[in-house]
Design an enzyme around this catalytic site. Structure first.
Site, PDB file in Angstrom:
ATOM      1  CG  HIS A 135       2.476  -1.795   7.447  1.00 49.07           C
ATOM      2  ND1 HIS A 135       3.549  -2.192   6.667  1.00 49.07           N
ATOM      3  CD2 HIS A 135       2.487  -0.447   7.438  1.00 49.07           C
ATOM      4  CE1 HIS A 135       4.177  -1.129   6.206  1.00 49.07           C
ATOM      5  NE2 HIS A 135       3.545  -0.053   6.659  1.00 49.07           N
ATOM      6  NE  ARG A 156      -0.322   4.270  -1.982  1.00 50.66           N
ATOM      7  CZ  ARG A 156       0.656   4.990  -2.547  1.00 50.66           C
ATOM      8  NH1 ARG A 156       1.156   4.632  -3.705  1.00 50.66           N
ATOM      9  NH2 ARG A 156       1.115   6.059  -1.960  1.00 50.66           N
TER      10      ARG A 156
END
Length: 153
Positions: A10, A30
């Site tokens: 997301h 990340r």
């Protein structure tokens, strides 16, 4: 409201208002960082992605009338380690840190619209033995108000 289950790739956009309700974890992998100079975690991030999750837009269930018919409650999310309920309060409401099975839990109240007052009618003891009591006298806190998507005091 959008529910993002663990293991779901997301991103957040500018102007997003986020309430991050989760089980106790500080893990973030990340995969992309929009040019920021922070490390990426491609191998571990890709390994943690789940193919089937319950993520998506939360369809608001029909609210249940509480407090004699003036206030309403909707159970928005029920996950293994937390729940998110929406309360539309038109009159005072007593919240409890315990449930029907006598389990206790932290309760977090977030004002989405309007204003409210949170009062503690007794001395609150911290669950940590070496901590001081949270208050020696009953206190109240006036929550911040949200109007037109902006916080105001």
């Amino acid at each position: 409201m959008i529910y993002v289950a663990g293991g779901t790739v997301h991103t957040l956009g500018p102007g997003s208002v986020i309430v991050e309700t989760q089980q106790q974890s500080d893990t973030t992998y990340r995969l992309y960082d929009y040019g920021r100079p922070r490390p990426l975690h491609l191998e571990r991030g890709i390994a943690s992605i789940k193919e089937k999750v319950a993520s998506g837009k939360v369809i608001r269930p029909a609210p249940v009338i509480i407090n004699g018919g003036k206030s309403r409650q909707s159970s928005m999310i029920s996950a293994p380690y937390f729940a998110v309920d929406l309360f539309e309060l038109k009159e005072p409401h007593d919240f409890s840190t315990g449930d029907a099975s006598s389990k206790t839990s932290v309760q977090i109240l977030v004002a989405v619209d309007g204003c409210g007052v949170v009062e503690a009618g007794a001395v609150l003891q911290s669950p940590w033995p070496k901590a001081m009591p949270w208050s020696s006298q009953p206190r109240c806190m006036i929550s911040r108000c949200v109007r037109s998507g902006r916080w105001s005091s």
